[in-house]
Design a protein around this motif. Sequence first.
Motif, short mmCIF file in Angstrom:
data_model
loop_
_atom_site.label_atom_id
_atom_site.label_comp_id
_atom_site.label_asym_id
_atom_site.label_seq_id
_atom_site.Cartn_x
_atom_site.Cartn_y
_atom_site.Cartn_z
N UNK A 42 -4.08 4.67 -10.96
CA UNK A 42 -3.67 3.38 -11.54
C UNK A 42 -2.28 3.00 -11.06
N UNK A 43 -1.36 3.95 -11.07
CA UNK A 43 0.00 3.68 -10.60
C UNK A 43 0.00 3.29 -9.13
N UNK A 44 -0.81 3.97 -8.32
CA UNK A 44 -0.91 3.63 -6.90
C UNK A 44 -1.46 2.22 -6.71
N UNK A 45 -2.50 1.89 -7.47
CA UNK A 45 -3.09 0.55 -7.35
C UNK A 45 -2.09 -0.53 -7.77
N UNK A 46 -1.32 -0.26 -8.81
CA UNK A 46 -0.32 -1.24 -9.25
C UNK A 46 0.78 -1.40 -8.22
N UNK A 47 1.15 -0.29 -7.58
CA UNK A 47 2.17 -0.38 -6.53
C UNK A 47 1.66 -1.22 -5.36
N UNK A 48 0.41 -1.03 -4.99
CA UNK A 48 -0.18 -1.83 -3.91
C UNK A 48 -0.27 -3.29 -4.32
N UNK A 49 -0.65 -3.54 -5.58
CA UNK A 49 -0.73 -4.92 -6.08
C UNK A 49 0.63 -5.60 -6.02
N UNK A 50 1.67 -4.91 -6.46
CA UNK A 50 3.02 -5.48 -6.42
C UNK A 50 3.48 -5.74 -4.99
N UNK A 51 3.13 -4.83 -4.08
CA UNK A 51 3.50 -5.00 -2.68
C UNK A 51 2.80 -6.23 -2.09
#
Length: 139
Positions: A42-51
């Motif tokens: 989830x944290x990885x996906x949110x980081x990708x989303x923010x990027x």
Amino acid sequence: MSTENKAQDPLEFMRSMWSKMGFSLPGMVTPTLDVDELDKRIADMKAVENWLKMNLNSLQMATQGLEMQRATIATMQAMSKIASEGGTPAEGQAAQPNPFASGMWPWNLMQQATEAKAAATPAPTAPAAPAKGKPKESK
């Protein structure tokens, strides 16, 4: 018989395809039950989303900047063309409205108000001399 059964099982078919490529099945096909692993994903996906959002905003700002640059250049070219033609259209062309007229309405309004005020104000005349023989009244 077991080979026929494997060919009909879609999950086994996918496993065999992925294993031939040299890596295991992706996490979406075989979900995990580990909460920490899910939190990490989830944290990885949110980081990708923010990027991706940051890149989208950068792209939108760059596009807007180019649009503003284009509008400025087009305006300057139009002003240059009008100035070089002396404000008159070329032969064979219909007169085009001034592209800056709509944006100049405050200036035109102030000019009209100044002209109207100057027309309404009478010209200053010499002061009239008081008539002789009549005393001034005092209050």
